[in-house]
Design a protein around this motif. Structure first.
Motif, PDB file in Angstrom:
ATOM      1  N   SER A  13       3.604  34.769 -48.273  1.00  0.00           N
ATOM      2  CA  SER A  13       2.884  33.616 -48.813  1.00  0.00           C
ATOM      3  C   SER A  13       2.597  33.773 -50.303  1.00  0.00           C
ATOM      4  O   SER A  13       2.295  32.786 -50.982  1.00  0.00           O
ATOM      5  CB  SER A  13       1.583  33.425 -48.039  1.00  0.00           C
ATOM      6  N   HIS A  14       2.671  35.008 -50.794  1.00  0.00           N
ATOM      7  CA  HIS A  14       2.423  35.245 -52.226  1.00  0.00           C
ATOM      8  C   HIS A  14       3.678  35.092 -53.074  1.00  0.00           C
ATOM      9  O   HIS A  14       3.618  35.330 -54.289  1.00  0.00           O
ATOM     10  CB  HIS A  14       1.826  36.647 -52.430  1.00  0.00           C
ATOM     11  N   ARG A  15       4.803  34.737 -52.433  1.00  0.00           N
ATOM     12  CA  ARG A  15       6.045  34.606 -53.214  1.00  0.00           C
ATOM     13  C   ARG A  15       5.912  33.497 -54.258  1.00  0.00           C
ATOM     14  O   ARG A  15       6.345  33.646 -55.410  1.00  0.00           O
ATOM     15  CB  ARG A  15       7.203  34.309 -52.268  1.00  0.00           C
ATOM     16  N   SER A  16       5.336  32.369 -53.834  1.00  0.00           N
ATOM     17  CA  SER A  16       5.172  31.264 -54.792  1.00  0.00           C
ATOM     18  C   SER A  16       4.255  31.680 -55.942  1.00  0.00           C
ATOM     19  O   SER A  16       4.480  31.312 -57.101  1.00  0.00           O
ATOM     20  CB  SER A  16       4.608  30.034 -54.069  1.00  0.00           C
ATOM     21  N   THR A  17       3.230  32.489 -55.623  1.00  0.00           N
ATOM     22  CA  THR A  17       2.325  32.956 -56.683  1.00  0.00           C
ATOM     23  C   THR A  17       3.072  33.840 -57.676  1.00  0.00           C
ATOM     24  O   THR A  17       2.916  33.706 -58.904  1.00  0.00           O
ATOM     25  CB  THR A  17       1.150  33.726 -56.066  1.00  0.00           C
ATOM     26  N   VAL A  18       3.914  34.748 -57.148  1.00  0.00           N
ATOM     27  CA  VAL A  18       4.700  35.622 -58.033  1.00  0.00           C
ATOM     28  C   VAL A  18       5.643  34.790 -58.887  1.00  0.00           C
ATOM     29  O   VAL A  18       5.797  35.034 -60.105  1.00  0.00           O
ATOM     30  CB  VAL A  18       5.476  36.651 -57.197  1.00  0.00           C
ATOM     31  N   ASP A  19       6.296  33.807 -58.272  1.00  0.00           N
ATOM     32  CA  ASP A  19       7.205  32.949 -59.056  1.00  0.00           C
ATOM     33  C   ASP A  19       6.448  32.192 -60.132  1.00  0.00           C
ATOM     34  O   ASP A  19       6.933  32.045 -61.272  1.00  0.00           O
ATOM     35  CB  ASP A  19       7.910  31.954 -58.107  1.00  0.00           C
ATOM     36  N   THR A  20       5.264  31.710 -59.788  1.00  0.00           N
ATOM     37  CA  THR A  20       4.456  30.982 -60.789  1.00  0.00           C
ATOM     38  C   THR A  20       4.055  31.893 -61.938  1.00  0.00           C
ATOM     39  O   THR A  20       4.122  31.509 -63.124  1.00  0.00           O
ATOM     40  CB  THR A  20       3.207  30.394 -60.105  1.00  0.00           C
ATOM     41  N   VAL A  21       3.651  33.132 -61.576  1.00  0.00           N
ATOM     42  CA  VAL A  21       3.253  34.089 -62.627  1.00  0.00           C
ATOM     43  C   VAL A  21       4.445  34.408 -63.512  1.00  0.00           C
ATOM     44  O   VAL A  21       4.339  34.483 -64.751  1.00  0.00           O
ATOM     45  CB  VAL A  21       2.681  35.363 -61.984  1.00  0.00           C
ATOM     46  N   ASN A  22       5.628  34.615 -62.924  1.00  0.00           N
ATOM     47  CA  ASN A  22       6.832  34.903 -63.716  1.00  0.00           C
ATOM     48  C   ASN A  22       7.162  33.755 -64.657  1.00  0.00           C
ATOM     49  O   ASN A  22       7.517  33.943 -65.824  1.00  0.00           O
ATOM     50  CB  ASN A  22       8.015  35.180 -62.802  1.00  0.00           C
ATOM     51  N   LYS A  23       7.064  32.530 -64.118  1.00  0.00           N
ATOM     52  CA  LYS A  23       7.374  31.364 -64.951  1.00  0.00           C
ATOM     53  C   LYS A  23       6.390  31.239 -66.105  1.00  0.00           C
ATOM     54  O   LYS A  23       6.778  31.023 -67.265  1.00  0.00           O
ATOM     55  CB  LYS A  23       7.327  30.114 -64.062  1.00  0.00           C
ATOM     56  N   ALA A  24       5.101  31.417 -65.783  1.00  0.00           N
ATOM     57  CA  ALA A  24       4.095  31.347 -66.845  1.00  0.00           C
ATOM     58  C   ALA A  24       4.274  32.480 -67.850  1.00  0.00           C
ATOM     59  O   ALA A  24       4.110  32.295 -69.062  1.00  0.00           O
ATOM     60  CB  ALA A  24       2.686  31.390 -66.224  1.00  0.00           C
ATOM     61  N   GLY A  25       4.628  33.681 -67.359  1.00  0.00           N
ATOM     62  CA  GLY A  25       4.847  34.803 -68.267  1.00  0.00           C
ATOM     63  C   GLY A  25       6.015  34.561 -69.194  1.00  0.00           C
ATOM     64  O   GLY A  25       5.962  34.914 -70.381  1.00  0.00           O
ATOM     65  N   CYS A  26       7.081  33.975 -68.676  1.00  0.00           N
ATOM     66  CA  CYS A  26       8.238  33.667 -69.533  1.00  0.00           C
ATOM     67  C   CYS A  26       7.863  32.658 -70.615  1.00  0.00           C
ATOM     68  O   CYS A  26       8.280  32.773 -71.780  1.00  0.00           O
ATOM     69  CB  CYS A  26       9.371  33.127 -68.674  1.00  0.00           C
ATOM     70  N   GLU A  27       7.054  31.676 -70.218  1.00  0.00           N
ATOM     71  CA  GLU A  27       6.611  30.698 -71.237  1.00  0.00           C
ATOM     72  C   GLU A  27       5.734  31.357 -72.285  1.00  0.00           C
ATOM     73  O   GLU A  27       5.852  31.069 -73.486  1.00  0.00           O
ATOM     74  CB  GLU A  27       5.852  29.569 -70.537  1.00  0.00           C
ATOM     75  N   LEU A  28       4.848  32.265 -71.857  1.00  0.00           N
ATOM     76  CA  LEU A  28       3.998  32.974 -72.820  1.00  0.00           C
ATOM     77  C   LEU A  28       4.818  33.871 -73.730  1.00  0.00           C
ATOM     78  O   LEU A  28       4.499  34.021 -74.921  1.00  0.00           O
ATOM     79  CB  LEU A  28       2.932  33.788 -72.068  1.00  0.00           C
ATOM     80  N   GLN A  42       6.753  43.948 -70.326  1.00  0.00           N
ATOM     81  CA  GLN A  42       6.604  45.184 -69.545  1.00  0.00           C
ATOM     82  C   GLN A  42       5.697  44.952 -68.324  1.00  0.00           C
ATOM     83  O   GLN A  42       5.988  45.429 -67.226  1.00  0.00           O
ATOM     84  CB  GLN A  42       6.015  46.285 -70.423  1.00  0.00           C
ATOM     85  N   ARG A  43       4.634  44.207 -68.494  1.00  0.00           N
ATOM     86  CA  ARG A  43       3.739  43.945 -67.366  1.00  0.00           C
ATOM     87  C   ARG A  43       4.431  43.099 -66.293  1.00  0.00           C
ATOM     88  O   ARG A  43       4.253  43.311 -65.094  1.00  0.00           O
ATOM     89  CB  ARG A  43       2.479  43.238 -67.871  1.00  0.00           C
ATOM     90  N   LEU A  44       5.236  42.133 -66.759  1.00  0.00           N
ATOM     91  CA  LEU A  44       5.989  41.326 -65.774  1.00  0.00           C
ATOM     92  C   LEU A  44       7.004  42.181 -65.022  1.00  0.00           C
ATOM     93  O   LEU A  44       7.216  42.003 -63.809  1.00  0.00           O
ATOM     94  CB  LEU A  44       6.705  40.161 -66.474  1.00  0.00           C
ATOM     95  N   GLN A  45       7.631  43.106 -65.735  1.00  0.00           N
ATOM     96  CA  GLN A  45       8.593  43.993 -65.067  1.00  0.00           C
ATOM     97  C   GLN A  45       7.902  44.856 -64.018  1.00  0.00           C
ATOM     98  O   GLN A  45       8.415  45.066 -62.917  1.00  0.00           O
ATOM     99  CB  GLN A  45       9.306  44.863 -66.104  1.00  0.00           C
ATOM    100  N   ARG A  46       6.721  45.386 -64.382  1.00  0.00           N
ATOM    101  CA  ARG A  46       5.974  46.185 -63.405  1.00  0.00           C
ATOM    102  C   ARG A  46       5.567  45.331 -62.203  1.00  0.00           C
ATOM    103  O   ARG A  46       5.606  45.783 -61.046  1.00  0.00           O
ATOM    104  CB  ARG A  46       4.735  46.808 -64.061  1.00  0.00           C
ATOM    105  N   LEU A  47       5.164  44.099 -62.484  1.00  0.00           N
ATOM    106  CA  LEU A  47       4.788  43.188 -61.390  1.00  0.00           C
ATOM    107  C   LEU A  47       5.986  42.950 -60.451  1.00  0.00           C
ATOM    108  O   LEU A  47       5.867  43.055 -59.216  1.00  0.00           O
ATOM    109  CB  LEU A  47       4.298  41.862 -61.962  1.00  0.00           C
ATOM    110  N   ASN A  48       7.153  42.637 -61.047  1.00  0.00           N
ATOM    111  CA  ASN A  48       8.334  42.335 -60.220  1.00  0.00           C
ATOM    112  C   ASN A  48       8.805  43.566 -59.449  1.00  0.00           C
ATOM    113  O   ASN A  48       9.210  43.468 -58.284  1.00  0.00           O
ATOM    114  CB  ASN A  48       9.474  41.794 -61.094  1.00  0.00           C
TER     115      ASN A  48
END
Length: 824
Positions: A13-28, A42-48
């Motif tokens: 159920s957290h997959r959508s949250t991870v995808d949202t965080v990745n998308k927001a991180g890419c925009e940032l 680096q933080r996004l890589q650790r998250l993924n």
């Protein structure tokens, strides 16, 4: 498993949250400066990476749980079977009534029991008698089927065989109820019989049912074969009867028309009528040829000498009738032409003979095809012989016409030029027909020789192809020895060489067929093409099978070679592994937790490497296995113990333990693998034990008895238990004291969260006087330090306590003596 599913669904159920965080991180990242964007990346890589690790661990855990669930289901299935057996046994035991104590009651029970036994004896005797009767009938039916003559190709004989078989089929059907009754009685006996008798009854019924099914199957097959033979025999018999009847009527008609008129007009009319008959006779020629070909084919396929003889007689009979009718037809034609000539109708007689010559000359043309198979050419040759007989009989008519023509020329006063022209034409046509007759005879003889050569070549190839197909079809299992397999490859190469050599014969025979097709009679084109197709298709099929078998042999040899190399590699690795494990085992274990963990990690890498080599071991041992053994006869306890093995540990023998191995080296490999596996498990156990011991020592270094005492008292209060009751449960002889080991084992058995190391220290504290025993007062004093009043201080208290202990001891001794006297 349900808890894990909830956890897995929560993770997913957290997959959508991870995808949202990745998308927001890419925009940032796109809108941030260099250092900040790098830090965010680096933080996004650790998250993924953490997310992927969680997914991987979830999948691994799911696989482990599914395997454990499958294993548990299998175990519980066997437990359920065992429980069912126990329930059945309990119900049987519960159903057994107690025996009577009075003679009348016991005698009544005995009579009832004897009645049941007599009923069982009657049932068993009836079953055995019925079974033996049915077996005797089966033996008789099998003998009838074995001794039955093959289906005849004669109509009257095959109809008689069909009637006999109908009687046999009716007898088989009448025994169907008997086999059903036997099966029902057998089922009833199996539920009330002993185990060994049940097995015997089951085997007897299986044997009888198998024999019964074979009898029914063979009966059906014979019925179909008889029906096919009846259809062929009826078709031939009807054709033969129809042609024979027509020939008999034709012969009667020719015999009734022997009288020839002297009137020229009537002679012309009779000649015209006879030409119509000859035309009808010529139309019967294909019917005769087809019937004769069918009869010869049936004669070749007939398995009984009587059938072959009778078919030969039938063919000879119709052939004689055909020759008789043809001969009488020719003879009547000759007589009519002679009568026409002698009646003074020279011109009409001459014209009739010339017309006949013109009619038969195209049939003798060299452009008429005469080639084909043996049957067709033989029929053409027989027909030409009939024509030659007719031609020979017309020789007299030709000579008479020539004499009449010369006499007419010598005596006539009018112009006889037309006679000379007609005579010349007659001579020319006659010579041409005679010449063409000789040429056709030669062509037919050559065609027959060519057809026989083609037929012999085809038959020889078909026999060789049948043998080759049998050879390829029954190859069997491939050997496991390299030399034997290489010998088979060499033999198969010789076989392939012979097959390639036979290709020349196939091409030669097909070429003969193609040559016949260029000049083949239209009625035989399909037959010749069929034989050419058959030999080529079957040869290509044999070639394909041979190439497939060659590939199979080469693949098997390559696999043996690869497995031999793999076997050498595994043996080398096992030798290194065994030496390494022995050396490591001889080294003293470190007394540092971190070093022990390093040894465990090192050994885990070794176990993982051994697990990776398990498929190679299975592959090698499967190659050299004999046929697998029968169903496992392990007991339920043994199967349960086997299932408790580590699910991800390499098997000591893989599948080799279920079969007998041929190769000594493979046997050695299996033994070494088992030995190394056991050594690895032993070292793993030692390392885990050492780690547990060091961790216990580490925890024991900070051991505080007051903390332990308070924790124990809270645990006792939570369980609502009294200390006195607990001590009395341990003190089984009720003498007021227990040994140190009884104390330690009692606490550990109570499931109180502690360790054996802690309990040894606690026992030292409880055993204050160091005599090796802990009495009730020491036990209470240690748990309640402020309640020392429980210990006897005065001499009177000590005496009372000692008396109580002695009474308990004497009571225990009295119970032992009483038990000893009772046993005597």
């Amino acid at each position: 498993m349900s808890t894990f599913l909830v956890l897995r669904n929560d993770v997913l159920s957290h997959r959508s949250t991870v995808d949202t965080v990745n998308k927001a991180g890419c925009e940032l990242q796109e809108s941030s400066a260099g250092d900040e964007a790098s830090h965010l990346k680096q933080r996004l890589q650790r998250l993924n990476s953490s997310w992927e690790a969680v997914l991987l661990r979830t999948q691994e855990r799911q696989g482990q749980l599914e395997a454990a669930l499958q294993q548990a289901e299998g175990f519980h299935g066997e437990v359920e079977d065992f429980l069912q057996w126990l329930r059945r046994s309990e119900s049987q035991l519960a159903a057994s009534k107690p025996t009577g104590g009075l003679p009348e009651t016991a005698r009544e029970q005995l009579q009832q029991h004897m009645g049941k036994l007599e009923e069982a004896l009657s049932l068993a005797t009836g079953f055995q008698s019925s079974l033996q009767d049915f077996i005797n009938w089966l033996t008789q039916a099998e003998q009838i089927l074995n001794l039955a003559q093959p289906p005849s190709l004669l109509l009257d004989t095959v109809l008689f065989q069909i009637d006999e078989h109908k009687v046999f089929v009716n007898e088989v059907n009448t025994h169907r109820d008997q086999i059903l009754a036997l099966d029902k009685a057998g089922v009833q006996l199996k539920f009330s019989s002993q185990k060994q008798d049940v097995v015997l009854i089951k085997n007897l019924l299986l044997s009888v049912q198998g024999r019964w099914e074979k009898v029914v199957q063979r009966s059906l097959e014979r019925g179909r074969a008889l029906d096919e033979a009846r259809k062929r025999a009826k078709q031939f018999h009807e054709a033969w009867r129809k042609l024979s009847d027509w020939l008999e009527e034709a012969e009667k008609q020719l015999n009734s028309e022997l009288e020839i008129s002297n009137d020229p007009d009537k002679i012309k009319l009779q000649l015209s009528q006879h030409k119509e008959f000859q035309k009808t006779l010529g139309g019967k020629q294909p019917v005769y040829n087809t019937m004769a070909r069918s009869g010869r084919s049936m004669k070749e396929k007939a398995s009984q000498p009587e059938d072959r003889q009778r078919l030969d007689n039938l063919l000879g009979e119709v052939r004689d009738k055909w020759d008789t009718v043809c001969g009488k037809s020719v003879e009547r034609q000759h007589k009519l032409e002679e009568a026409l000539l002698f009646s003074g109708q020279f011109a009409d007689a001459l014209q009739a003979l010339v017309d006949w010559l013109y009619r038969v000359e195209p049939q003798l043309s060299e452009e008429q095809p005469v080639h084909g198979d043996v049957d067709l050419v033989s029929n053409l040759l027989d027909a030409h012989k009939v024509f030659q007989k007719e031609l020979g009989k017309r020789t007299g008519s030709v000579q008479a016409l020539k004499r009449s023509a010369r006499e007419l020329i010598d005596t006539a006063r009018d112009d006889t030029t037309w006679v000379k022209v007609q005579l010349q034409e007659l001579s020319t046509r006659w010579d041409s027909v005679c010449s063409l007759s000789v040429i056709k005879q030669t062509r037919l003889e050559q065609a027959l020789k060519q057809a026989e050569e083609f037929r012999a070549a085809v038959q020889q190839l078909l026999e060789w192809l049948s043998e080759a197909e049998q050879t390829l079809r029954f190859r069997g299992l491939l050997p496991d020895e390299r030399d034997t397999l290489q010998s088979l490859i060499d033999l198969h190469k010789e076989f392939m060489k012979n097959v390639e050599e036979k290709r020349v014969d196939v091409n030669k025979a097909a070429g003969m067929g193609e040559e016949i097709l260029t000049v083949c009679h239209p009625d035989c084109i399909t037959t010749i093409k069929h034989w050419i197709t058959i030999i080529r298709a079957r040869f290509e099929e044999v070639m394909t099978w041979a190439k497939q078998h060659q590939q199979r042999l080469e693949t098997a040899l390559a696999e043996l070679v690869n497995n031999a190399e793999l076997l050498d590699q595994l043996m080398s690795w096992l030798q290194w592994a065994e030496t390494t494990l022995i050396q490591r085992d001889q080294e003293p274990l470190p007394q540092n937790i971190e070093l022990v963990k390093e040894r465990i990690a090192e050994h885990q890498s070794f176990m993982e490497e051994m697990t990776r080599k398990q498929p190679d071991v299975d592959k090698v041992t499967k190659t050299y296995k004999r046929k697998t053994a029968g169903p496992s006869s392990l007991s339920l306890a043994e199967k349960s113990r086997a299932r408790k093995a580590l699910p991800h540990s390499p098997s000591p023998l893989g599948e080799c333990a279920q079969s007998e191995l041929k190769s000594p080296r493979v046997t050695q490999l299996s033994a070494r693998w088992q030995q190394v596996w056991l050594l690895a498990l032993d070292r793993q156990r030692k390392l885990n034990d050492a780690l547990d011991r060091l961790e216990e020592l580490k925890e024991f270094a900070n051991f505080d008895f007051n903390v332990w005492r308070k924790k124990y008292m809270r645990w006792m209060n939570h369980k609502k238990s009294r200390v006195m009751d607990f001590f009395r449960r341990i003190d089984r002889d009720q003498d007021g004291k227990i040994t140190r080991q009884e104390f330690i084992d009692g606490i550990l058995a109570s499931k109180f969260p502690t360790s054996k190391l802690e309990m040894m220290a606690v026992a030292d504290i409880f055993d204050g006087d160091g005599d090796g025993y802990i009495d009730y007062y020491e036990f209470v004093a240690a748990l309640h330090p402020n309640k020392d009043a429980y210990r006897p201080t005065t001499d009177a208290d000590k005496i009372e306590d000692e008396v109580t202990r002695q009474v308990a001891s004497e009571g225990k001794r009295f119970q032992k003596n009483r038990s000893r006297r009772t046993s005597r």
